[in-house]
Scaffold this active site. Structure first.
Site, mmCIF file in Angstrom:
data_model
loop_
_atom_site.group_PDB
_atom_site.id
_atom_site.type_symbol
_atom_site.label_atom_id
_atom_site.label_comp_id
_atom_site.label_asym_id
_atom_site.label_seq_id
_atom_site.Cartn_x
_atom_site.Cartn_y
_atom_site.Cartn_z
ATOM 1 N N HIS A 1 0.846 -1.188 0.000
ATOM 2 C CA HIS A 1 0.000 0.000 0.000
ATOM 3 C C HIS A 1 0.883 1.238 0.000
ATOM 4 O O HIS A 1 1.930 1.264 0.644
ATOM 5 C CB HIS A 1 -0.930 0.010 1.218
ATOM 6 C CG HIS A 1 -2.059 0.974 1.108
ATOM 7 N ND1 HIS A 1 -1.936 2.309 1.434
ATOM 8 C CD2 HIS A 1 -3.346 0.806 0.700
ATOM 9 C CE1 HIS A 1 -3.101 2.908 1.245
ATOM 10 N NE2 HIS A 1 -3.975 2.026 0.805
ATOM 11 N N ASP B 1 -7.892 -3.948 -0.787
ATOM 12 C CA ASP B 1 -8.423 -4.148 -2.137
ATOM 13 C C ASP B 1 -8.403 -5.619 -2.528
ATOM 14 O O ASP B 1 -9.294 -6.087 -3.246
ATOM 15 C CB ASP B 1 -7.608 -3.327 -3.143
ATOM 16 C CG ASP B 1 -7.658 -1.842 -2.846
ATOM 17 O OD1 ASP B 1 -8.774 -1.314 -2.693
ATOM 18 O OD2 ASP B 1 -6.596 -1.208 -2.745
#
Length: 431
Positions: free
Chosen positions: A308, A366
């Site tokens: 991330h 995600d």
């Protein structure tokens, strides 16, 4: 904002300038450069605003190094485990967790506003059947100001409140309608006896010819996806909402601007990109090939859904959503879905391979939201619309905070101009 307790010294062209510094309740100190141009005649240069605080806020705090996400001071893992989406909405909007009476009143207000104006049905039918759901949602949300113009006066606190409730309540209906429209099925009206997540699932998957019972495990997973995406500080779409609102635009236009920004693949499309990558891998026996490609610096292939930009060690949202992913996959099974088998094996490799551990390529939110939505039966074209639905309350909270801020002024970024200097016009005959 409190008075500055410290200063920073900046020397420009041999002249020294003292700049105020502010200390937040959490995070790094901030240098106030608002009067820099007036005093020193220079601008700062910060493409992407990655080192610039565009506002002060009391809503959400992120510490990427610690893997920490706080809403009004409450850790996201506690909210996702112990709370539910509408309670988190209340927290984001009003600053404190509600009492039982306050929560019941808030839930009733949202539930009683879930229907959309009947004439909006005709608005949907103006789109092509193969229109992307995000295109439909962007247009419909922007058009809400034409149907609900009694709540567009941003100077009226009551109208701001009504617009906030309407957006939170009607967004699931609009997103579900966009989905139904693209698959050629009739719209399904919301029901007041269902909770927020269950209502959304029913509007997406029920049909008139048979009864539809919402599975509580799926509803809980959906609620967690909503909760974990509710707000994420000053990201691109939130900053877009704030910039649009700084001009005095109505709330529906501002949220439509946020939806449009979220549409970008670098922002809201990450879980869709993750599923597209899993489809590219296709089968479990090809995973070693793609793992090798991911480790090859000369190969442009990148694993989507891992690591991330903000969180450097772990994504706190992913830790919570992994539990829901495991529950959903156990409920629905992965035996007949090779894509989900690929996802589970890729997760196992990422959590055990020294390369992934060293590079901090952990499965992020995600990755898990993508496989949950895939298992539920949503097409990838619906992933970003569901993200927009979830983030609506964050956008509204930031919008309300900005409107009430006495320091609010229209956004006007500066630039480093590298074009031609002044030159005379040349007639076309002599060019």
């Amino acid at each position: 904002m409190t008075d500055a307790k410290k200063t920073a010294t900046l020397t420009v062209n041999n002249e020294t300038h003292e700049l105020p510094m502010f200390s937040p309740t959490a995070g790094p100190d901030v240098i106030d450069i608002r009067k820099l141009y007036a005093h020193a005649g220079v601008f700062t240069y910060d493409p992407g605003f990655t080192s610039t605080a565009s506002c002060d806020s009391t809503i959400t705090f992120i510490d990427g190094d610690k893997g920490e996400l706080l809403h009004r001071g409450y850790p996201i893992d506690q909210l996702a485990e112990k709370s539910h989406y509408l309670e988190v909405c209340y927290l984001l909007l009003y600053g404190e967790l509600p009492s039982a009476t306050e929560l019941e009143d808030f839930e009733q207000r949202v539930t009683r506003h879930t229907m959309v104006h009947e004439q909006m049905m005709n608005f949907f039918r103006g789109f092509r059947r193969d229109a992307p759901p995000m295109a439909i949602i962007t247009g419909v949300v922007g058009a809400m100001s034409a149907f609900y113009h009694d709540s567009t006066d941003i100077t009226d606190p009551w109208q701001r409140e009504v617009a906030s409730i309407r957006l939170i309540a009607k967004m699931p209906t609009i997103v579900a309608m966009a989905y139904k429209y693209t698959v050629g099925q009739p719209f399904v009206y919301p029901r007041n006896d269902l909770d927020y997540a269950s209502n959304f699932l029913r509007m997406c998957f029920s049909v008139p010819c048979e009864e539809y019972e919402v599975n509580p495990i799926l509803a809980r997973a959906m609620d967690r996806i909503f909760t974990l995406h509710a707000d994420h500080e000053q990201n691109a779409s939130t900053s877009t909402v704030r910039l649009a609102s700084s001009s005095g635009a109505n709330p529906f236009a501002c949220i439509a601007a946020g939806v449009a920004c979220l549409w970008g693949p670098s922002h809201g499309g990450a879980n869709q990109a993750c599923l597209e990558m899993l489809r590219e891998i296709a089968t479990v026996d090809r995973i070693p090939e793609f793992i090798a490609r991911a480790k090859d610096k000369n190969d442009p292939f990148r694993l989507m859904g891992f690591g991330h930009r903000v969180y450097k060690n772990t994504d706190p949202r992913a830790v919570v959503l992994k539990k829901s992913a495991d529950e959903v996959l156990e409920l629905l099974g992965v035996e007949n879905n090779e894509l989900l088998q690929v996802a589970k094996e890729l997760e196992r490799v990422a959590l055990s391979d020294p390369y992934f551990i060293e590079k901090k390529l952990f499965p992020n939110v995600d990755f898990y939201s993508g496989i949950i939505l895939e298992a539920m039966g949503f097409p990838t074209s619906m992933f970003t619309p569901i993200f927009a639905l979830s983030r609506t309350v964050g956008w509204i909270s930031q919008w309300k905070e900005m409107i009430a801020d006495p320091q609010n002024k229209i956004g006007r970024p500066r630039q480093l101009y590298l074009g031609e200097t002044a030159r005379d016009y040349t007639d076309i005959e002599t060019r």
